[in-house]
Scaffold this motif. Structure first.
Motif, short mmCIF file in Angstrom:
data_model
loop_
_atom_site.label_atom_id
_atom_site.label_comp_id
_atom_site.label_asym_id
_atom_site.label_seq_id
_atom_site.Cartn_x
_atom_site.Cartn_y
_atom_site.Cartn_z
N ASN A 14 8.53 -91.00 2.44
CA ASN A 14 9.21 -92.21 2.19
C ASN A 14 10.96 -92.23 2.26
OD1 ASN A 14 6.65 -93.42 2.91
ND2 ASN A 14 6.55 -94.06 0.69
N ILE A 15 11.24 -91.29 1.48
CA ILE A 15 12.69 -91.46 1.07
C ILE A 15 13.26 -90.79 2.25
CG2 ILE A 15 14.56 -89.84 -0.27
CD1 ILE A 15 12.59 -90.37 -2.69
N LEU A 16 12.83 -89.71 2.96
CA LEU A 16 13.39 -88.91 4.31
C LEU A 16 13.43 -90.15 5.33
CD1 LEU A 16 11.60 -85.46 3.99
CD2 LEU A 16 13.81 -86.23 3.14
N LEU A 17 12.18 -90.84 5.37
CA LEU A 17 12.21 -91.66 6.43
C LEU A 17 13.38 -92.87 6.26
CD1 LEU A 17 8.35 -92.31 7.03
CD2 LEU A 17 10.12 -91.37 8.88
N SER A 18 13.70 -93.25 4.93
CA SER A 18 14.82 -94.22 4.78
C SER A 18 16.21 -93.51 4.86
CB SER A 18 14.70 -94.39 3.04
OG SER A 18 13.77 -95.20 2.66
N LEU A 19 16.38 -92.41 4.72
CA LEU A 19 17.46 -91.75 5.05
C LEU A 19 17.96 -91.85 6.78
CD1 LEU A 19 17.84 -88.98 2.58
CD2 LEU A 19 19.48 -90.72 3.07
N LYS A 20 16.55 -91.31 7.54
CA LYS A 20 16.82 -91.33 8.70
C LYS A 20 17.01 -92.79 9.38
CE LYS A 20 13.33 -90.81 12.99
NZ LYS A 20 12.14 -90.42 13.41
N LYS A 21 16.38 -93.72 9.02
CA LYS A 21 16.82 -95.16 9.27
C LYS A 21 18.04 -95.49 8.91
CE LYS A 21 15.35 -100.04 8.70
NZ LYS A 21 14.79 -100.52 9.73
N ASN A 47 16.36 -83.76 -6.79
CA ASN A 47 16.85 -82.52 -7.06
C ASN A 47 15.65 -81.54 -6.41
OD1 ASN A 47 19.28 -82.46 -8.22
ND2 ASN A 47 18.91 -82.58 -10.15
N ASP A 48 14.31 -82.13 -6.60
CA ASP A 48 13.31 -81.53 -6.29
C ASP A 48 12.93 -81.49 -4.82
OD1 ASP A 48 12.40 -81.05 -8.87
OD2 ASP A 48 10.86 -82.37 -9.07
N MET A 49 13.86 -82.45 -4.39
CA MET A 49 13.86 -82.67 -2.73
C MET A 49 15.05 -81.69 -1.93
SD MET A 49 12.90 -86.61 -2.33
CE MET A 49 13.19 -86.53 -0.49
N ASN A 50 15.84 -80.85 -3.00
CA ASN A 50 17.03 -80.30 -2.03
C ASN A 50 16.92 -79.35 -0.88
OD1 ASN A 50 16.01 -78.10 -3.33
ND2 ASN A 50 17.56 -77.38 -4.53
N GLU A 51 15.74 -79.00 -0.67
CA GLU A 51 15.49 -78.53 0.88
C GLU A 51 15.68 -79.25 1.83
OE1 GLU A 51 11.52 -76.86 1.90
OE2 GLU A 51 10.84 -77.91 -0.02
N TYR A 52 15.33 -80.68 1.64
CA TYR A 52 15.20 -81.52 2.86
C TYR A 52 16.81 -82.39 2.60
CZ TYR A 52 10.38 -80.80 2.46
OH TYR A 52 9.16 -80.09 2.64
N LEU A 53 17.48 -82.43 1.71
CA LEU A 53 18.76 -83.06 1.71
C LEU A 53 20.07 -82.35 1.52
CD1 LEU A 53 17.30 -85.52 -1.13
CD2 LEU A 53 17.18 -85.91 1.14
N GLN A 54 20.87 -83.07 2.06
CA GLN A 54 22.42 -82.69 1.83
C GLN A 54 23.20 -83.79 1.13
OE1 GLN A 54 23.99 -79.81 3.02
NE2 GLN A 54 22.54 -79.05 4.32
N SER A 55 24.18 -83.50 0.23
CA SER A 55 24.73 -84.66 -0.45
C SER A 55 26.40 -84.22 -0.63
CB SER A 55 24.11 -84.72 -1.76
OG SER A 55 24.26 -83.51 -2.52
N PHE A 56 26.96 -85.21 -0.76
CA PHE A 56 28.61 -84.69 -1.24
C PHE A 56 28.88 -86.18 -2.14
CE2 PHE A 56 28.15 -87.41 2.67
CZ PHE A 56 29.20 -88.42 2.54
N ARG A 57 29.95 -85.96 -2.82
CA ARG A 57 30.34 -87.11 -3.95
C ARG A 57 31.38 -87.80 -3.23
NH1 ARG A 57 29.57 -87.83 -8.65
NH2 ARG A 57 28.42 -85.87 -9.08
N HIS A 58 31.07 -89.18 -3.53
CA HIS A 58 31.92 -90.29 -3.10
C HIS A 58 32.34 -91.42 -4.29
CE1 HIS A 58 33.50 -93.47 -0.32
NE2 HIS A 58 32.60 -94.39 -1.05
N GLY A 59 33.48 -91.18 -4.57
CA GLY A 59 33.86 -91.82 -5.88
C GLY A 59 33.05 -91.20 -7.00
N GLY A 70 14.98 -81.49 6.50
CA GLY A 70 14.66 -82.90 6.33
C GLY A 70 14.62 -83.60 7.81
N ARG A 71 15.42 -83.23 8.71
CA ARG A 71 15.34 -83.97 10.04
C ARG A 71 14.20 -83.30 10.81
NH1 ARG A 71 20.79 -82.05 10.20
NH2 ARG A 71 20.32 -80.75 11.78
#
Length: 195
Positions: A14-21, A47-59, A70-71
């Motif tokens: 569900n989290i991955l589908l939200s990011l897809k959308k 953190n447990d999903m880190n293989e599916y996610l990329q992240s960066f800091r914004h503020g 993840g894709r």
């Protein structure tokens, strides 16, 4: 697989589908959409999903988007990377959350009538009435004015009723956008209003 691991896999999906959308979401946005509880719990889940996610800091916040893995898991063909335009995406997505995640909601939709074309930042419907969403991230009012003129032309050509919803960072821009949109059904939201 026991019930707990099925539920965990479904939450990941569900989290991955939200990011897809929605392309990019902050931790706080994911936490709100998926009812992840407190900050520590949300951070642990992400953190447990880190293989599916990329992240960066914004503020002060981390912004998440889908990694290659993840894709592949949610069959997403759009590749996202860190972008300087992130505030545009986050503002649009915050409006979606504030409006209680209306469905169907589509991002970057081309509207065409005769020789007039515009790509709105998002579109959703209230009954049969389309609501076109435009994000104003401190772009020049001249650009906004040209966009609004195209919306007026589209309404004239199609004789279709629609609402133009703006989301802007600054309260001071609300009255200027409302003035430019005279004659159109308009609603202007500000960041402070939708947080």
């Amino acid at each position: 697989m026991n019930k707990k691991s099925v539920a965990k896999q479904q939450r990941i999906e569900n989290i991955l589908l939200s990011l897809k959308k929605m392309d990019y979401l902050t931790r706080r946005q994911i936490q709100t959409i998926h009812n992840l509880g407190g900050d520590r719990n949300a951070n642990r889940i992400l953190n447990d999903m880190n293989e599916y996610l990329q992240s960066f800091r914004h503020g002060m916040e981390l912004v998440y988007y889908l990694s290659k893995t993840g894709r592949e898991r949610v069959k997403c063909e759009v590749i996202r990377k860190k972008t300087p335009n992130i505030q545009h995406f986050l503002l649009r997505n915050q409006l979606w959350i504030y409006l209680k995640c209306p469905s169907p909601w589509k991002n970057e939709v081309k509207i065409k009538a005769s020789d007039t074309t515009i790509i709105c930042d998002a579109v959703f419907y209230q009954g049969d009435t389309p609501i076109f969403v435009e994000v104003d991230c401190s772009q020049s009012m001249a650009i906004n004015k040209k966009k609004i003129e195209r919306y007026c032309k589209i309404r004239e050509l199609t004789e279709q009723d629609f609402i133009l919803a703006w989301v802007t960072e600054l309260e001071s821009r609300r009255s200027r956008l409302n003035a430019l949109c005279a004659g159109l059904k308009t609603r202007v939201f500000t960041l402070n209003e939708i947080k």
